[in-house]
Design a protein around this motif. Structure first.
Motif, short mmCIF file in Angstrom:
data_model
loop_
_atom_site.label_atom_id
_atom_site.label_comp_id
_atom_site.label_asym_id
_atom_site.label_seq_id
_atom_site.Cartn_x
_atom_site.Cartn_y
_atom_site.Cartn_z
N UNK A 1 11.88 40.02 86.82
CA UNK A 1 11.95 39.49 85.47
C UNK A 1 13.33 39.76 84.89
N UNK A 2 13.79 38.85 84.05
CA UNK A 2 15.08 39.07 83.41
C UNK A 2 15.02 40.25 82.44
N UNK A 3 16.15 40.92 82.21
CA UNK A 3 16.17 42.02 81.23
C UNK A 3 15.67 41.54 79.87
N UNK A 4 14.92 42.37 79.19
CA UNK A 4 14.39 42.03 77.88
C UNK A 4 13.06 41.30 77.92
N UNK A 5 12.53 41.01 79.12
CA UNK A 5 11.25 40.31 79.22
C UNK A 5 10.08 41.20 78.83
N UNK A 6 10.24 42.47 79.05
CA UNK A 6 9.18 43.42 78.71
C UNK A 6 9.70 44.40 77.67
N UNK A 7 8.93 44.93 76.77
CA UNK A 7 7.50 44.69 76.64
C UNK A 7 7.22 43.30 76.07
N UNK A 8 6.02 42.82 76.29
CA UNK A 8 5.61 41.52 75.77
C UNK A 8 5.51 41.59 74.25
N UNK A 9 5.70 40.46 73.63
CA UNK A 9 5.61 40.37 72.17
C UNK A 9 4.30 39.69 71.78
N UNK B 1 8.70 35.35 81.12
CA UNK B 1 9.09 34.10 81.76
C UNK B 1 10.26 34.35 82.70
N UNK B 2 10.20 33.75 83.88
CA UNK B 2 11.27 33.84 84.86
C UNK B 2 11.42 32.48 85.53
N UNK B 3 12.62 31.92 85.47
CA UNK B 3 12.90 30.61 86.07
C UNK B 3 11.92 29.53 85.61
N UNK B 4 11.55 29.56 84.33
CA UNK B 4 10.66 28.55 83.78
C UNK B 4 9.20 28.76 84.08
N UNK B 5 8.85 29.83 84.77
CA UNK B 5 7.45 30.14 85.10
C UNK B 5 6.98 31.25 84.17
N UNK B 6 5.88 30.98 83.46
CA UNK B 6 5.32 32.00 82.56
C UNK B 6 4.41 32.92 83.36
N UNK B 7 4.55 34.21 83.10
CA UNK B 7 3.84 35.23 83.88
C UNK B 7 3.05 36.17 82.99
N UNK B 8 1.87 36.56 83.47
CA UNK B 8 1.09 37.60 82.81
C UNK B 8 0.51 38.48 83.90
N UNK B 9 0.52 39.77 83.66
CA UNK B 9 0.02 40.72 84.64
C UNK B 9 -0.59 41.91 83.93
N UNK B 10 -1.59 42.49 84.54
CA UNK B 10 -2.15 43.72 84.01
C UNK B 10 -1.05 44.78 83.93
N UNK B 11 -0.11 44.72 84.84
CA UNK B 11 1.01 45.66 84.84
C UNK B 11 1.90 45.54 83.61
N UNK B 12 1.83 44.40 82.90
CA UNK B 12 2.61 44.21 81.68
C UNK B 12 1.91 44.78 80.46
N UNK B 13 0.58 44.93 80.53
CA UNK B 13 -0.19 45.32 79.35
C UNK B 13 -1.03 46.58 79.52
N UNK B 14 -1.19 47.05 80.75
CA UNK B 14 -2.02 48.23 81.00
C UNK B 14 -1.43 49.48 80.38
N UNK B 15 -2.24 50.51 80.28
CA UNK B 15 -1.80 51.78 79.72
C UNK B 15 -0.58 52.28 80.51
N UNK B 16 0.49 52.56 79.81
CA UNK B 16 1.72 53.03 80.44
C UNK B 16 2.72 51.92 80.70
N UNK B 17 2.39 50.66 80.35
CA UNK B 17 3.28 49.53 80.62
C UNK B 17 4.62 49.66 79.90
N UNK B 18 4.61 50.21 78.69
CA UNK B 18 5.86 50.30 77.94
C UNK B 18 6.86 51.24 78.61
N UNK B 19 6.37 52.19 79.40
CA UNK B 19 7.27 53.10 80.10
C UNK B 19 7.54 52.65 81.53
N UNK B 20 6.87 51.56 81.94
CA UNK B 20 7.05 51.05 83.29
C UNK B 20 6.27 51.83 84.34
#
Length: 107
Positions: free
Chosen positions: A1-9, A21-40
């Motif tokens: 993902x490009x820099x600044x893509x996470x955290x989700x808004x 979004x990466x290369x025009x493809x919208x993405x959603x993953x449990x890894x983006x929203x699960x507990x601890x996602x903000x710290x990666x």
């Protein structure tokens, strides 16, 4: 993902998440929203069929996808509960099944 893509808004009015979004493809993953996602550092999620179905449903309906030509959903292996829930809830028009070559995967 490009820099600044996470955290989700999240939109304050609709409460929908804006997908990464990466290369025009919208993405959603449990890894983006699960507990601890903000710290990666999202630990592995241990969920049973109904929990997985609910989580996938929340991500599908709680994301501002915009106009889509296709929606690809990569599901974890399991009993098929999630697949049935998705097809019953969202009325799928087509599906592609990708599996491993072992005989057990097609039983």
């Amino acid at each position: 993902l490009p820099p600044g893509s996470l955290p989700l808004r999240q939109d304050a009015q609709t409460r929908l998440l804006a997908p990464a979004e990466a290369d025009g493809v919208r993405l959603m993953s449990y890894g983006f929203v699960g507990k601890g996602a903000s710290s990666g550092a999202v630990p592995a999620a241990v969920m049973r069929g109904p929990m997985v179905g609910k989580t996938v449903g929340q991500m599908l309906s709680g994301t501002d996808w915009g106009e889509l030509d296709y929606l690809l959903v990569d599901l974890p292996p399991g009993t098929g509960d999630v697949h049935l829930t998705l097809s019953q809830t969202y009325g799928l028009s087509a599906a592609v099944l990708v599996t491993t070559p072992q005989r057990l995967s097609t039983v």
